[in-house]
Each structure stands twice: as structure tokens, then as C-alpha cells.
Write a protein that holds these residues in place. Structure first.
Motif, PDB file in Angstrom:
ATOM      1  N   ILE A  87       0.936  -1.308   0.129  1.00 56.20           N
ATOM      2  CA  ILE A  87       0.069   0.002  -0.088  1.00 56.20           C
ATOM      3  C   ILE A  87       0.976   1.163   0.002  1.00 56.20           C
ATOM      4  N   TYR A  88       0.680   2.250  -0.791  1.00 52.62           N
ATOM      5  CA  TYR A  88       1.454   3.326  -1.075  1.00 52.62           C
ATOM      6  C   TYR A  88       0.880   4.412  -1.576  1.00 52.62           C
TER       7      TYR A  88
ATOM      8  N   SER B 265      -1.883  11.036   0.702  1.00 52.58           N
ATOM      9  CA  SER B 265      -2.442  12.407   0.262  1.00 52.58           C
ATOM     10  C   SER B 265      -3.671  12.713  -0.372  1.00 52.58           C
ATOM     11  N   THR B 266      -3.574  12.307  -1.606  1.00 52.11           N
ATOM     12  CA  THR B 266      -4.679  12.286  -2.666  1.00 52.11           C
ATOM     13  C   THR B 266      -5.192  11.140  -3.004  1.00 52.11           C
ATOM     14  N   GLU B 267      -4.403   9.998  -2.938  1.00 52.18           N
ATOM     15  CA  GLU B 267      -4.784   8.600  -3.401  1.00 52.18           C
ATOM     16  C   GLU B 267      -4.176   7.363  -2.742  1.00 52.18           C
ATOM     17  N   ILE B 268      -4.604   6.381  -2.506  1.00 53.87           N
ATOM     18  CA  ILE B 268      -3.833   5.128  -2.037  1.00 53.87           C
ATOM     19  C   ILE B 268      -3.835   4.327  -3.062  1.00 53.87           C
ATOM     20  N   ASN B 269      -2.713   3.705  -3.471  1.00 52.39           N
ATOM     21  CA  ASN B 269      -2.602   2.372  -4.420  1.00 52.39           C
ATOM     22  C   ASN B 269      -2.108   1.462  -3.473  1.00 52.39           C
ATOM     23  N   VAL B 270      -3.002   0.216  -4.321  1.00 57.36           N
ATOM     24  CA  VAL B 270      -2.967  -1.321  -3.382  1.00 57.36           C
ATOM     25  C   VAL B 270      -2.405  -1.988  -4.626  1.00 57.36           C
ATOM     26  N   GLU B 271      -1.503  -2.882  -4.228  1.00 57.55           N
ATOM     27  CA  GLU B 271      -0.826  -3.948  -5.330  1.00 57.55           C
ATOM     28  C   GLU B 271      -0.693  -5.236  -4.507  1.00 57.55           C
ATOM     29  N   LEU B 272      -1.243  -6.381  -5.051  1.00 56.88           N
ATOM     30  CA  LEU B 272      -1.081  -7.771  -4.706  1.00 56.88           C
ATOM     31  C   LEU B 272       0.488  -8.089  -5.225  1.00 56.88           C
ATOM     32  N   LEU B 273       1.735  -8.563  -4.618  1.00 57.79           N
ATOM     33  CA  LEU B 273       2.541  -8.966  -5.215  1.00 57.79           C
ATOM     34  C   LEU B 273       2.831 -10.543  -5.136  1.00 57.79           C
ATOM     35  N   GLU B 274       3.280 -11.078  -6.328  1.00 60.94           N
ATOM     36  CA  GLU B 274       3.476 -12.605  -6.394  1.00 60.94           C
ATOM     37  C   GLU B 274       2.141 -13.364  -5.901  1.00 60.94           C
ATOM     38  N   SER B 275       1.024 -13.191  -6.407  1.00 58.31           N
ATOM     39  CA  SER B 275      -0.209 -13.706  -6.009  1.00 58.31           C
ATOM     40  C   SER B 275      -1.061 -13.765  -6.981  1.00 58.31           C
ATOM     41  N   ASN B 276      -1.678 -15.163  -6.888  1.00 61.28           N
ATOM     42  CA  ASN B 276      -2.602 -15.573  -7.925  1.00 61.28           C
ATOM     43  C   ASN B 276      -4.016 -15.157  -7.624  1.00 61.28           C
ATOM     44  N   ASN B 277      -4.078 -14.276  -6.605  1.00 61.76           N
ATOM     45  CA  ASN B 277      -5.345 -13.628  -6.150  1.00 61.76           C
ATOM     46  C   ASN B 277      -5.581 -12.353  -6.684  1.00 61.76           C
ATOM     47  N   GLN B 278      -6.687 -11.795  -6.775  1.00 58.79           N
ATOM     48  CA  GLN B 278      -7.005 -10.424  -7.392  1.00 58.79           C
ATOM     49  C   GLN B 278      -7.694  -9.870  -6.431  1.00 58.79           C
ATOM     50  N   ILE B 279      -7.528  -8.305  -6.528  1.00 60.09           N
ATOM     51  CA  ILE B 279      -8.216  -7.416  -5.473  1.00 60.09           C
ATOM     52  C   ILE B 279      -9.600  -7.063  -6.298  1.00 60.09           C
ATOM     53  N   LYS B 280     -10.638  -7.402  -5.477  1.00 59.17           N
ATOM     54  CA  LYS B 280     -12.081  -7.023  -6.136  1.00 59.17           C
ATOM     55  C   LYS B 280     -12.771  -5.758  -5.487  1.00 59.17           C
ATOM     56  N   THR B 281     -12.353  -5.399  -4.192  1.00 62.83           N
ATOM     57  CA  THR B 281     -13.007  -4.098  -3.798  1.00 62.83           C
ATOM     58  C   THR B 281     -11.986  -3.475  -2.756  1.00 62.83           C
ATOM     59  N   LEU B 282     -12.007  -2.045  -2.772  1.00 59.57           N
ATOM     60  CA  LEU B 282     -11.059  -1.281  -1.800  1.00 59.57           C
ATOM     61  C   LEU B 282     -12.409  -0.243  -1.204  1.00 59.57           C
ATOM     62  N   GLN B 283     -12.145  -0.296   0.186  1.00 57.16           N
ATOM     63  CA  GLN B 283     -12.945   0.419   1.035  1.00 57.16           C
ATOM     64  C   GLN B 283     -12.455   0.954   2.099  1.00 57.16           C
ATOM     65  N   LEU B 284     -12.701   2.432   2.298  1.00 57.42           N
ATOM     66  CA  LEU B 284     -11.905   3.049   3.288  1.00 57.42           C
ATOM     67  C   LEU B 284     -13.087   3.581   4.417  1.00 57.42           C
ATOM     68  N   ASN B 285     -12.846   3.278   5.654  1.00 58.13           N
ATOM     69  CA  ASN B 285     -13.742   3.492   6.623  1.00 58.13           C
ATOM     70  C   ASN B 285     -13.162   4.465   7.695  1.00 58.13           C
ATOM     71  N   SER B 286     -13.945   5.183   8.235  1.00 59.93           N
ATOM     72  CA  SER B 286     -13.515   5.926   9.602  1.00 59.93           C
ATOM     73  C   SER B 286     -13.129   5.090  10.610  1.00 59.93           C
ATOM     74  N   ILE B 287     -12.571   5.642  11.756  1.00 55.03           N
ATOM     75  CA  ILE B 287     -11.836   4.751  12.705  1.00 55.03           C
ATOM     76  C   ILE B 287     -13.200   4.304  13.672  1.00 55.03           C
ATOM     77  N   ASP B 288     -14.356   4.902  13.523  1.00 54.66           N
ATOM     78  CA  ASP B 288     -15.503   4.441  14.102  1.00 54.66           C
ATOM     79  C   ASP B 288     -16.565   3.712  13.226  1.00 54.66           C
ATOM     80  N   GLY B 289     -15.981   3.361  12.211  1.00 51.04           N
ATOM     81  CA  GLY B 289     -16.627   2.139  11.417  1.00 51.04           C
ATOM     82  C   GLY B 289     -17.481   2.782  10.005  1.00 51.04           C
ATOM     83  N   ARG B 290     -17.649   4.118  10.091  1.00 44.27           N
ATOM     84  CA  ARG B 290     -18.310   4.625   8.754  1.00 44.27           C
ATOM     85  C   ARG B 290     -17.688   4.247   7.512  1.00 44.27           C
TER      86      ARG B 290
END
Length: 197
Positions: A122-123, A128-153
Motif C-alpha cells: 500500500i503506497y 495524500s490524494t490517493e492510495i495505491n494497493v498492489e498484490l505482489l506474487e499472488s494468483n489472487n485479485q483485488i476485487k474491492t477497496l473500501q475506506l472506513n473511518s475509525i468509528d466504522g463509517r
């Protein structure tokens, strides 16, 4: 307040005109009976119980370029850093005595984000303005990204349809958030992320 005693402050104003010492004693007796019911051996001391201020304003700690960044809590902060092997433990105590600690992996003199572990990257950290997510050396795939507040919203949610795994954070304020990463195999990974401007 005297015009309508059944509306808002008027009711309490009317009540205050006749409230006397015997009314106060009656209510004190009711409160004491509640205490006796729930604490038959006396009210416990508050040692080991977190202060309500700590629950209302929790601290979050991040380590950026060897600098400790604290969000939440009440300044000034007392910060201590202990290193055991390749784990650095940062403990922060705020003005109210609330304490929070976090562990970070280190390698030599540079701090490695924990998200580089287990083939996940994750980088940038902090974001600041965006979050990049990468899976390294994996046959799996990222399907969803979700950002929650600390209180769960849920603040942001993105369904991944192609190879782009970027989450826009430009409209969010600075602070610590929880990033939930849904994988094709049904597993869910969560990480704390820090957003700074």
C-alpha cells in the motif's frame, strides 16, 4: 418559560419553583439504591478502567520517516520508542493520561510499512490524494477497496473492474482511516492508513 409549562424549558422552570430539599433527598436515595443494587460491595475504584476522555478521543499513531505522528488525544504527548529485534514499539501517553501503542517493522535504518508483508503493498505512506494497493506474487485479485473511518463509517468504496487499484482520498480530511481490501477468494484484509496534506 411560564407561558407553557408543558413545552421545553418551561416544564423544568415550573418544576424548579417547587423543588425543595426533600425532593433532592428523595432523588439521592434513589441514586444510592441503584448504586447498592449494582455495587453491593461498594463502588469499585477506577484503576484499570479507561478514562471517558480516552474513549471519546482515541489516539492513533503512525511512523513516517522516523517521525512519530499522533492524531487524536490531547497535547502534549509523552512518546517512548522501544526496539526489540526488527520490531519498533511506539508508546504515546497524552495530557489526560490516555495511552496508545503501535508496532512497526524495521529493517536496518529504514522503516518498512507493514503492508509490504504477505505480498501486499500500500503506497504512498502517508497518503495524500490517493492510495495505491498492489498484490505482489499472488494468483489472487483485488476485487474491492473500501475506506472506513475509525468509528466504522464507510467513506469510500470502489469495485475493481480492471488492473487499477487506486482509491481517491482527495476529499477526505487528514487523519487515520481503515482500508478494507476484498480479494477474489473472499478474504478481507484491513490496514490502518494515514492521510496527510
Amino acid at each position: 418559560p411560564t407561558k407553557n409549562p408543558d413545552y421545553g424549558i418551561g416544564l423544568f422552570y415550573q418544576w424548579s419553583l417547587t423543588y425543595n430539599e426533600s425532593d433532592a433527598q428523595e432523588r439521592m436515595d434513589i441514586l444510592q439504591s441503584i448504586l447498592d443494587l449494582y455495587y453491593p460491595n461498594g463502588v469499585p475504584t477506577d484503576s484499570g478502567v479507561p478514562d471517558v476522555c480516552c474513549l471519546l478521543d482515541p489516539m492513533n499513531v503512525n511512523l513516517v520517516n522516523q517521525e512519530v505522528i499522533v492524531t487524536g488525544g490531547v497535547e502534549p504527548f509523552d512518546i517512548s520508542i522501544d526496539t526489540t529485534g526488527n520490531v519498533q514499539t511506539v508508546t504515546v501517553t497524552d495530557f489526560n493520561g490516555c495511552e496508545s501503542w503501535f508496532e512497526f517493522l524495521i529493517n536496518g535504518d529504514s522503516v518498512l510499512p507493514e503492508d509490504d508483508l504477505n505480498g501486499l503493498r500500500i503506497y504512498p505512506i502517508p497518503a495524500s490524494t490517493e492510495i495505491n494497493v498492489e498484490l505482489l506474487e499472488s494468483n489472487n485479485q483485488i476485487k474491492t477497496l473500501q475506506l472506513n473511518s475509525i468509528d466504522g463509517r464507510i467513506l469510500k468504496r470502489s469495485i475493481i473492474n480492471d488492473s487499477a487499484t487506486i482509491l481517491d482520498t482527495s476529499t477526505l480530511s487528514e487523519g487515520v482511516y481503515i482500508l478494507l481490501i476484498g480479494l477474489a477468494d473472499g478474504s478481507l484484509i484491513n490496514r490502518k492508513v494515514l492521510i496527510l496534506r
